[in-house]
Design a protein around this motif. Structure first.
Motif, mmCIF file in Angstrom:
data_model
loop_
_atom_site.group_PDB
_atom_site.id
_atom_site.type_symbol
_atom_site.label_atom_id
_atom_site.label_comp_id
_atom_site.label_asym_id
_atom_site.label_seq_id
_atom_site.Cartn_x
_atom_site.Cartn_y
_atom_site.Cartn_z
ATOM 1 N N GLY A 65 -8.118 10.474 4.083
ATOM 2 C CA GLY A 65 -8.038 10.067 2.729
ATOM 3 C C GLY A 65 -7.739 8.272 3.029
ATOM 4 O O GLY A 65 -8.428 7.472 2.466
ATOM 5 N N ASN A 66 -6.588 8.114 3.811
ATOM 6 C CA ASN A 66 -6.342 6.851 4.159
ATOM 7 C C ASN A 66 -7.456 5.786 4.893
ATOM 8 O O ASN A 66 -7.613 4.907 4.560
ATOM 9 C CB ASN A 66 -5.185 6.835 4.865
ATOM 10 C CG ASN A 66 -3.850 7.055 3.990
ATOM 11 O OD1 ASN A 66 -3.838 6.603 2.927
ATOM 12 N ND2 ASN A 66 -2.752 7.424 4.536
ATOM 13 N N ILE A 101 -2.006 -1.354 -4.074
ATOM 14 C CA ILE A 101 -3.071 -0.409 -3.663
ATOM 15 C C ILE A 101 -2.741 0.918 -3.616
ATOM 16 O O ILE A 101 -1.855 1.278 -3.015
ATOM 17 C CB ILE A 101 -4.010 -0.920 -2.656
ATOM 18 C CG1 ILE A 101 -3.417 -0.859 -1.350
ATOM 19 C CG2 ILE A 101 -4.961 -2.317 -2.929
ATOM 20 C CD1 ILE A 101 -4.689 -1.028 -0.069
ATOM 21 N N GLU A 102 -3.450 1.883 -4.287
ATOM 22 C CA GLU A 102 -3.052 3.271 -4.053
ATOM 23 C C GLU A 102 -3.867 3.825 -3.033
ATOM 24 O O GLU A 102 -5.046 3.677 -2.797
ATOM 25 C CB GLU A 102 -3.443 4.010 -5.335
ATOM 26 C CG GLU A 102 -2.890 3.658 -6.521
ATOM 27 C CD GLU A 102 -1.524 4.693 -6.604
ATOM 28 O OE1 GLU A 102 -1.299 5.570 -5.707
ATOM 29 O OE2 GLU A 102 -0.523 4.439 -7.329
ATOM 30 N N LEU A 103 -2.988 4.496 -2.088
ATOM 31 C CA LEU A 103 -3.672 5.193 -0.829
ATOM 32 C C LEU A 103 -3.803 6.602 -1.056
ATOM 33 O O LEU A 103 -3.584 7.139 -2.277
ATOM 34 C CB LEU A 103 -2.816 4.780 0.617
ATOM 35 C CG LEU A 103 -2.764 3.258 0.694
ATOM 36 C CD1 LEU A 103 -1.986 3.092 1.933
ATOM 37 C CD2 LEU A 103 -4.258 2.780 1.313
ATOM 38 N N ALA A 104 -4.032 7.376 -0.140
ATOM 39 C CA ALA A 104 -4.119 8.731 -0.242
ATOM 40 C C ALA A 104 -2.929 9.195 -0.737
ATOM 41 O O ALA A 104 -1.843 8.978 -0.365
ATOM 42 C CB ALA A 104 -4.919 9.363 0.998
ATOM 43 N N ARG A 142 -10.851 6.385 4.668
ATOM 44 C CA ARG A 142 -11.830 6.139 3.747
ATOM 45 C C ARG A 142 -11.019 4.988 2.812
ATOM 46 O O ARG A 142 -12.082 4.231 2.380
ATOM 47 C CB ARG A 142 -11.919 7.365 2.662
ATOM 48 C CG ARG A 142 -12.864 8.314 3.419
ATOM 49 C CD ARG A 142 -13.550 9.461 2.408
ATOM 50 N NE ARG A 142 -12.315 10.064 1.777
ATOM 51 C CZ ARG A 142 -11.873 11.015 1.803
ATOM 52 N NH1 ARG A 142 -12.118 11.851 3.165
ATOM 53 N NH2 ARG A 142 -11.052 11.881 1.347
ATOM 54 N N LYS A 143 -9.979 5.028 2.368
ATOM 55 C CA LYS A 143 -9.540 3.911 1.496
ATOM 56 C C LYS A 143 -9.531 2.681 2.167
ATOM 57 O O LYS A 143 -9.726 1.590 1.577
ATOM 58 C CB LYS A 143 -7.959 4.137 1.120
ATOM 59 C CG LYS A 143 -7.842 5.377 0.225
ATOM 60 C CD LYS A 143 -7.937 4.970 -1.185
ATOM 61 C CE LYS A 143 -7.655 6.128 -2.430
ATOM 62 N NZ LYS A 143 -7.866 5.814 -3.583
ATOM 63 N N GLY A 194 0.769 -1.181 -0.001
ATOM 64 C CA GLY A 194 0.175 -0.063 0.105
ATOM 65 C C GLY A 194 0.795 1.268 -0.038
ATOM 66 O O GLY A 194 1.914 1.204 0.483
ATOM 67 N N GLU A 238 -13.098 1.215 2.399
ATOM 68 C CA GLU A 238 -13.565 0.790 1.032
ATOM 69 C C GLU A 238 -12.989 -0.505 0.754
ATOM 70 O O GLU A 238 -13.691 -1.469 0.446
ATOM 71 C CB GLU A 238 -13.310 1.816 0.046
ATOM 72 C CG GLU A 238 -13.902 3.184 0.107
ATOM 73 C CD GLU A 238 -13.433 4.208 -0.658
ATOM 74 O OE1 GLU A 238 -12.357 3.887 -1.530
ATOM 75 O OE2 GLU A 238 -13.866 5.356 -0.721
ATOM 76 N N LEU A 239 -11.724 -0.829 1.083
ATOM 77 C CA LEU A 239 -11.161 -2.143 0.764
ATOM 78 C C LEU A 239 -11.756 -3.090 1.730
ATOM 79 O O LEU A 239 -11.683 -4.343 1.258
ATOM 80 C CB LEU A 239 -9.522 -1.618 1.216
ATOM 81 C CG LEU A 239 -8.749 -2.834 0.783
ATOM 82 C CD1 LEU A 239 -8.658 -2.826 -0.964
ATOM 83 C CD2 LEU A 239 -7.170 -2.614 1.090
ATOM 84 N N THR A 273 1.586 5.324 -2.009
ATOM 85 C CA THR A 273 1.426 6.248 -3.284
ATOM 86 C C THR A 273 2.781 6.792 -3.662
ATOM 87 O O THR A 273 3.734 6.447 -2.979
ATOM 88 C CB THR A 273 0.451 7.390 -2.774
ATOM 89 O OG1 THR A 273 0.300 8.234 -3.848
ATOM 90 C CG2 THR A 273 1.258 8.350 -1.750
#
Length: 324
Positions: free
Chosen positions: A86-87, A54-57, A89-90, A35, A93-94, A37
């Motif tokens: 943002g992280n 996976i792209e995080l914030a 939320r990510k 994880g 969602e994951l 960016t």
């Protein structure tokens, strides 16, 4: 076992010190997800192309060109708040489609879950601030602690006792009961037992390894160029630009390359007479594991108090690599 390992994208040090952890969990048969960016995630993907990523914030911190980074940090506060949110939320969602057994966040704020064991990794439990702001260090350290209060364990990549590599940063007077010292982490650990021949002479007298956010990385490169362009020393500058294609630029006695494979870089470091680098903690761990701190000249990024502390703390120690 499914493991998510996420380093902070602030220079490449957080990503490079996660490499041995990724190797370890893969060796143990775990399904490792990467994880992050930016350049940090791209670096991990270059080492482990078969692992899911996976792209995080996003986070893109730029330093000031001058000696103080206080205004740069103040300017970055809104971005850091968005980064944490943002992280969160990510990850949520994951979690709707993937379940993890373990999450390891290397200073990647907001990357944790209530549904599995979460580990926060850092070498800076005590936050260093510039001289005129030092009275705020207890408050800054508490703010940092607030960011990792959701994690079950806190891993410090250093030795527990003395001597150690991080000093007060990783060994504050008051120690959280969740802290575990896991020993130094270095992507070069596999080369630690392979020593260069005593009489082996490298092509370069000086090897400079650059790293860190712009514009300080470029300014450091320019300073080294100016220092050696009128001298007889042969110099290799590894520019720390891992996303650029491999090119060689010769400027009189100075060779510039964007990056080098690990085995080649270790060879150049071991056979050089002198090493120049930033006093970032991951760089210090790399040089320590290779037994090369004694010939390193470490320069802190201007205005980065943590590196200023480490530059003065580590070099006089003369530490030899040891098993934690």
């Amino acid at each position: 076992m499914r493991v998510l390992i996420a380093p902070l994208n602030w220079g490449l040090g957080h990503a490079t010190r996660c490499i041995p952890l990724v190797r370890l969990y893969i060796k143990e048969g775990a399904e490792v997800w990467l994880g992050g960016t930016g350049a940090s995630l791209r670096l991990l993907k270059s080492y482990f192309p078969e692992q899911t990523s996976i792209e995080l914030a996003p986070l893109d911190i730029r330093y000031n060109a001058g000696k103080s980074q206080v205004t740069a940090m103040l300017r970055a506060l809104p971005q850091l708040i968005r980064f944490v949110r943002g992280n969160r939320r990510k990850i949520k969602e994951l979690e709707s489609s993937v379940s993890f057994d373990l999450i390891i966040s290397d200073n990647c704020f907001g990357v944790y879950s209530d549904k599995c064991k979460c580990v926060y990794m850092t070498h800076q439990l005590h936050v260093c601030l510039p001289k005129w702001w030092r009275w705020l260090e207890p408050f800054a350290s508490k703010c940092h602690a607030h960011l990792y209060n959701k994690y079950k364990e806190i891993w410090v990549p250093d030795y527990e006792g003395e001597p150690n590599l991080s000093g007060l940063l990783g060994h504050p007077k008051r120690l959280d009961k969740r802290v575990q010292y896991i020993g130094p982490l270095s992507r070069f650990e596999r080369y630690a037992s392979v020593q260069a021949e005593k009489d082996e002479r490298g092509k370069y007298d000086v090897v400079a390894v650059l790293s860190g956010p712009e514009p300080q990385r470029t300014l450091f490169e320019q300073e080294i160029m100016a220092r050696y362009e009128e001298k007889e020393d042969t110099v290799l500058i590894v520019r720390g630009k891992t996303d650029e294609p491999m090119t060689h630029i010769m400027h009189r006695n100075i060779m510039l390359v964007p990056h080098l494979p690990d085995d080649k870089l270790v060879q150049e470091l071991r056979t050089a007479k002198h090493i120049i680098a930033r006093s970032g903690y991951s760089t210090i761990m790399d040089l320590h594991v290779l037994g090369l701190l004694d010939k390193a000249e470490l320069y802190p990024t201007k205005g980065q108090s943590e590196q200023e502390y480490l530059a003065h703390f580590v070099v006089p120690l003369g530490l030899e690599p040891r098993t934690p």
